[in-house]
Design a protein around this motif. Sequence first.
Motif, PDB file in Angstrom:
ATOM      1  N   THR A 187      34.497  13.662  41.459  1.00 17.94           N
ATOM      2  CA  THR A 187      34.344  14.793  40.578  1.00 17.94           C
ATOM      3  C   THR A 187      32.886  15.152  40.425  1.00 17.94           C
ATOM      4  N   ASP A 188      32.709  16.516  40.268  1.00 14.60           N
ATOM      5  CA  ASP A 188      31.184  16.961  39.953  1.00 14.60           C
ATOM      6  C   ASP A 188      31.188  17.923  38.955  1.00 14.60           C
ATOM      7  N   LYS A 189      30.003  18.085  38.319  1.00  9.78           N
ATOM      8  CA  LYS A 189      29.724  19.068  37.163  1.00  9.78           C
ATOM      9  C   LYS A 189      29.710  20.456  37.705  1.00  9.78           C
ATOM     10  N   GLY A 190      30.102  21.396  36.798  1.00 14.20           N
ATOM     11  CA  GLY A 190      29.979  22.949  37.001  1.00 14.20           C
ATOM     12  C   GLY A 190      28.652  23.387  35.978  1.00 14.20           C
ATOM     13  N   GLU A 191      28.907  24.552  35.638  1.00  9.32           N
ATOM     14  CA  GLU A 191      28.085  25.280  34.928  1.00  9.32           C
ATOM     15  C   GLU A 191      27.683  24.771  33.589  1.00  9.32           C
ATOM     16  N   VAL A 192      28.774  24.419  32.871  1.00  8.12           N
ATOM     17  CA  VAL A 192      28.826  24.150  31.617  1.00  8.12           C
ATOM     18  C   VAL A 192      29.308  22.872  31.015  1.00  8.12           C
ATOM     19  N   SER A 193      29.036  21.913  31.570  1.00 11.72           N
ATOM     20  CA  SER A 193      29.605  20.558  31.514  1.00 11.72           C
ATOM     21  C   SER A 193      29.284  19.653  30.497  1.00 11.72           C
ATOM     22  N   ASP A 194      28.049  20.075  29.630  1.00 11.38           N
ATOM     23  CA  ASP A 194      27.950  19.046  28.587  1.00 11.38           C
ATOM     24  C   ASP A 194      28.896  19.234  27.343  1.00 11.38           C
ATOM     25  N   GLY A 195      29.321  18.017  27.059  1.00 10.03           N
ATOM     26  CA  GLY A 195      30.254  17.827  26.190  1.00 10.03           C
ATOM     27  C   GLY A 195      31.693  17.485  26.744  1.00 10.03           C
ATOM     28  N   TYR A 196      31.957  17.545  27.778  1.00  3.41           N
ATOM     29  CA  TYR A 196      33.036  17.389  28.633  1.00  3.41           C
ATOM     30  C   TYR A 196      33.027  16.210  29.732  1.00  3.41           C
ATOM     31  N   SER A 197      34.268  15.592  29.852  1.00  5.71           N
ATOM     32  CA  SER A 197      34.410  14.629  30.845  1.00  5.71           C
ATOM     33  C   SER A 197      35.912  14.924  31.642  1.00  5.71           C
ATOM     34  N   VAL A 198      35.873  14.216  32.872  1.00  6.35           N
ATOM     35  CA  VAL A 198      37.029  14.694  33.613  1.00  6.35           C
ATOM     36  C   VAL A 198      37.355  13.291  34.279  1.00  6.35           C
ATOM     37  N   SER A 199      38.640  13.270  34.610  1.00  3.37           N
ATOM     38  CA  SER A 199      39.013  12.202  35.461  1.00  3.37           C
ATOM     39  C   SER A 199      40.265  12.589  36.119  1.00  3.37           C
ATOM     40  N   ARG A 200      40.190  11.998  37.492  1.00  2.52           N
ATOM     41  CA  ARG A 200      41.466  12.203  38.212  1.00  2.52           C
ATOM     42  C   ARG A 200      41.626  10.940  39.088  1.00  2.52           C
ATOM     43  N   SER A 201      42.729  10.533  38.554  1.00  6.21           N
ATOM     44  CA  SER A 201      43.137   9.023  39.203  1.00  6.21           C
ATOM     45  C   SER A 201      44.307   9.373  40.092  1.00  6.21           C
ATOM     46  N   LYS A 202      45.152  10.499  40.072  1.00  7.47           N
ATOM     47  CA  LYS A 202      45.945  10.937  41.209  1.00  7.47           C
ATOM     48  C   LYS A 202      45.757  12.402  41.769  1.00  7.47           C
ATOM     49  N   THR A 203      46.334  12.680  43.067  1.00  8.50           N
ATOM     50  CA  THR A 203      46.125  13.746  43.538  1.00  8.50           C
ATOM     51  C   THR A 203      46.478  15.108  42.612  1.00  8.50           C
ATOM     52  N   GLU A 204      47.757  14.626  41.899  1.00 13.25           N
ATOM     53  CA  GLU A 204      48.254  15.765  41.231  1.00 13.25           C
ATOM     54  C   GLU A 204      47.744  15.900  39.483  1.00 13.25           C
ATOM     55  N   ASP A 205      46.813  15.277  39.163  1.00 14.85           N
ATOM     56  CA  ASP A 205      46.571  15.222  37.790  1.00 14.85           C
ATOM     57  C   ASP A 205      44.939  15.227  37.665  1.00 14.85           C
ATOM     58  N   PHE A 206      44.478  16.352  36.829  1.00 15.24           N
ATOM     59  CA  PHE A 206      43.257  16.559  36.548  1.00 15.24           C
ATOM     60  C   PHE A 206      42.930  16.502  34.934  1.00 15.24           C
ATOM     61  N   LEU A 207      42.423  15.634  34.464  1.00 14.73           N
ATOM     62  CA  LEU A 207      42.281  15.564  32.862  1.00 14.73           C
ATOM     63  C   LEU A 207      40.803  16.025  32.216  1.00 14.73           C
ATOM     64  N   LEU A 208      40.874  16.783  31.454  1.00 13.08           N
ATOM     65  CA  LEU A 208      39.679  17.178  30.772  1.00 13.08           C
ATOM     66  C   LEU A 208      39.577  16.760  29.418  1.00 13.08           C
TER      67      LEU A 208
END
Lengths: 112, 112
Positions: A55-76
């Motif tokens: 994963t990588d940060k975008g323009e407004v990433s402060d205060g957010y985190s993400v995870s992707r443990s499977k191809t089909e799911d992306f959590l914010l």
Amino acid sequence: DAGITQSPRHKVTETGTPVTLRCHQTENHRYMYWYRQDPGHGLRLIHYSYGVKDTDKGEVSDGYSVSRSKTEDFLLTLESATSSQTSVYFCAISEFYTDTQYFGPGTRLTVL
Amino acid sequence: EDKVVQSPLSLVVHEGDTVTLNCSYEVTNFRSLLWYKQEKKAPTFLFMLTSSGIEKKSGRLSSILDKKELFSILNITATQTGDSAVYLCVGNYGGSQGNLIFGKGTKLSVKP
């Protein structure tokens, strides 16, 4: 339509509580993105993923985190929600990095 | 700074009118320009333009790109009330923070 779902579709929460939004795709696309959309700002990229656990940060990433443990799911995740994070959140997917992105239906989040 | 500027910001027309939406861009490592339509939900893809002077058409909608002058237009002929939406112009580039730059959109209202 691209097979993208988001959950929940609507959420009201209180300041300081953790919140997790889920994006699920059935297209097996490599790239997934999280955006927020606010009046006067248009769509702004929060984070994106270019593969499982990548994963990588975008323009407004402060205060957010993400995870992707499977191809089909992306959590914010908002670790401690603030009122400034009240917004509509869109997930998007693309097959290639420079490819057209297709958007999910959106999640309307209200932080009181 | 990379940017995409759309004009006008809003437009009101009557059914049957022809409208032209404008988009100018300054995008480093430019790859393509995208148009999306957004009603009260997720943006839906309309066109991807990569080459100057080649018109893309879909029914009553058409679009063209000028890479020398760095702009694109979206034309809608014989407008219908169902065309009422926000139209987003998006620059696609090979940047490190995701790859799309969104304009703020043109809100089109078509009155019967």
